[in-house]
Design a protein around this motif. Structure first.
Motif, PDB file in Angstrom:
ATOM      1  N   VAL A 102     -26.787   8.401   0.079  1.00 27.01           N
ATOM      2  CA  VAL A 102     -26.847   9.845  -0.141  1.00 27.01           C
ATOM      3  C   VAL A 102     -28.282  10.327   0.073  1.00 27.01           C
ATOM      4  CG1 VAL A 102     -26.508  11.690  -1.815  1.00 27.01           C
ATOM      5  CG2 VAL A 102     -24.966   9.728  -1.817  1.00 27.01           C
ATOM      6  N   ASP A 103     -28.436  11.362   0.873  1.00 27.02           N
ATOM      7  CA  ASP A 103     -29.731  12.012   1.080  1.00 27.02           C
ATOM      8  C   ASP A 103     -29.613  13.431   0.532  1.00 27.02           C
ATOM      9  OD1 ASP A 103     -32.003  13.340   1.973  1.00 27.02           O
ATOM     10  OD2 ASP A 103     -32.079  12.202   3.845  1.00 27.02           O
ATOM     11  N   VAL A 104     -30.135  13.638  -0.668  1.00 26.61           N
ATOM     12  CA  VAL A 104     -30.011  14.926  -1.346  1.00 26.61           C
ATOM     13  C   VAL A 104     -30.710  16.035  -0.554  1.00 26.61           C
ATOM     14  CG1 VAL A 104     -30.603  16.218  -3.436  1.00 26.61           C
ATOM     15  CG2 VAL A 104     -29.752  13.888  -3.625  1.00 26.61           C
ATOM     16  N   GLU A 105     -31.866  15.737   0.024  1.00 29.57           N
ATOM     17  CA  GLU A 105     -32.633  16.761   0.740  1.00 29.57           C
ATOM     18  C   GLU A 105     -31.872  17.352   1.921  1.00 29.57           C
ATOM     19  OE1 GLU A 105     -36.624  15.708   1.753  1.00 29.57           O
ATOM     20  OE2 GLU A 105     -37.030  14.931  -0.248  1.00 29.57           O
ATOM     21  N   THR A 106     -31.138  16.508   2.651  1.00 26.56           N
ATOM     22  CA  THR A 106     -30.391  16.989   3.823  1.00 26.56           C
ATOM     23  C   THR A 106     -28.935  17.294   3.508  1.00 26.56           C
ATOM     24  OG1 THR A 106     -29.773  14.763   4.543  1.00 26.56           O
ATOM     25  CG2 THR A 106     -31.857  15.652   5.386  1.00 26.56           C
ATOM     26  N   GLY A 107     -28.457  16.830   2.339  1.00 27.35           N
ATOM     27  CA  GLY A 107     -27.061  17.031   1.980  1.00 27.35           C
ATOM     28  C   GLY A 107     -26.119  16.101   2.729  1.00 27.35           C
ATOM     29  N   LYS A 108     -26.656  15.019   3.257  1.00 27.47           N
ATOM     30  CA  LYS A 108     -25.854  14.067   4.038  1.00 27.47           C
ATOM     31  C   LYS A 108     -25.428  12.882   3.173  1.00 27.47           C
ATOM     32  CE  LYS A 108     -26.765  15.988   8.165  1.00 27.47           C
ATOM     33  NZ  LYS A 108     -25.783  16.727   8.901  1.00 27.47           N
ATOM     34  N   VAL A 109     -24.178  12.472   3.362  1.00 22.04           N
ATOM     35  CA  VAL A 109     -23.662  11.274   2.719  1.00 22.04           C
ATOM     36  C   VAL A 109     -23.091  10.377   3.811  1.00 22.04           C
ATOM     37  CG1 VAL A 109     -21.966  10.340   1.097  1.00 22.04           C
ATOM     38  CG2 VAL A 109     -23.113  12.496   0.587  1.00 22.04           C
ATOM     39  N   THR A 110     -23.617   9.170   3.915  1.00 22.71           N
ATOM     40  CA  THR A 110     -23.131   8.216   4.901  1.00 22.71           C
ATOM     41  C   THR A 110     -22.292   7.178   4.175  1.00 22.71           C
ATOM     42  OG1 THR A 110     -25.070   8.572   6.289  1.00 22.71           O
ATOM     43  CG2 THR A 110     -23.784   6.568   6.689  1.00 22.71           C
ATOM     44  N   VAL A 111     -21.061   7.012   4.657  1.00 18.48           N
ATOM     45  CA  VAL A 111     -20.117   6.089   4.035  1.00 18.48           C
ATOM     46  C   VAL A 111     -19.833   4.968   5.022  1.00 18.48           C
ATOM     47  CG1 VAL A 111     -17.855   5.853   2.950  1.00 18.48           C
ATOM     48  CG2 VAL A 111     -19.098   8.024   2.779  1.00 18.48           C
ATOM     49  N   GLU A 112     -19.979   3.731   4.557  1.00 20.03           N
ATOM     50  CA  GLU A 112     -19.730   2.560   5.391  1.00 20.03           C
ATOM     51  C   GLU A 112     -18.505   1.822   4.884  1.00 20.03           C
ATOM     52  OE1 GLU A 112     -23.271   0.224   5.352  1.00 20.03           O
ATOM     53  OE2 GLU A 112     -24.533   1.887   6.009  1.00 20.03           O
ATOM     54  N   GLY A 113     -17.762   1.227   5.814  1.00 16.55           N
ATOM     55  CA  GLY A 113     -16.588   0.457   5.453  1.00 16.55           C
ATOM     56  C   GLY A 113     -15.475   0.687   6.449  1.00 16.55           C
ATOM     57  N   GLU A 114     -14.273   0.292   6.069  1.00 18.09           N
ATOM     58  CA  GLU A 114     -13.115   0.467   6.943  1.00 18.09           C
ATOM     59  C   GLU A 114     -11.879   0.781   6.112  1.00 18.09           C
ATOM     60  OE1 GLU A 114     -12.448  -2.324  10.007  1.00 18.09           O
ATOM     61  OE2 GLU A 114     -14.572  -2.585  10.427  1.00 18.09           O
ATOM     62  N   GLY A 115     -10.968   1.531   6.716  1.00 14.46           N
ATOM     63  CA  GLY A 115      -9.687   1.800   6.074  1.00 14.46           C
ATOM     64  C   GLY A 115      -9.652   3.014   5.165  1.00 14.46           C
TER      65      GLY A 115
END
Length: 65
Positions: free
Chosen positions: A34-47
């Motif tokens: 989570v990057d609060v400054e940019t509002g971006k959330v990157t989620v890793e995984g599958e399914g």
């Protein structure tokens, strides 16, 4: 697989922790950044689906932008 989402309403470390906790609970998710400054959330995984991520973010009190 890695997918990045825009999340609105996050302003602090507590926000980031709440989103991380909820999204991490999705079956198939192996990592959350989570990057609060940019509002971006990157989620890793599958399914996992976008709908599952949206529901988890909502449960944390925020919304996908």
């Amino acid at each position: 697989m890695s997918t990045t989402y825009d999340v609105s309403g996050m302003t602090c470390g507590h926000c980031a922790q709440a989103v991380t906790t909820e999204v991490s609970g999705i079956t198939g998710v192996t990592g959350v950044q989570v990057d609060v400054e940019t509002g971006k959330v990157t989620v890793e995984g599958e399914g996992f689906t976008d709908a599952q991520v949206a529901e988890a973010v909502d449960e944390a009190g925020y919304a996908l932008a």
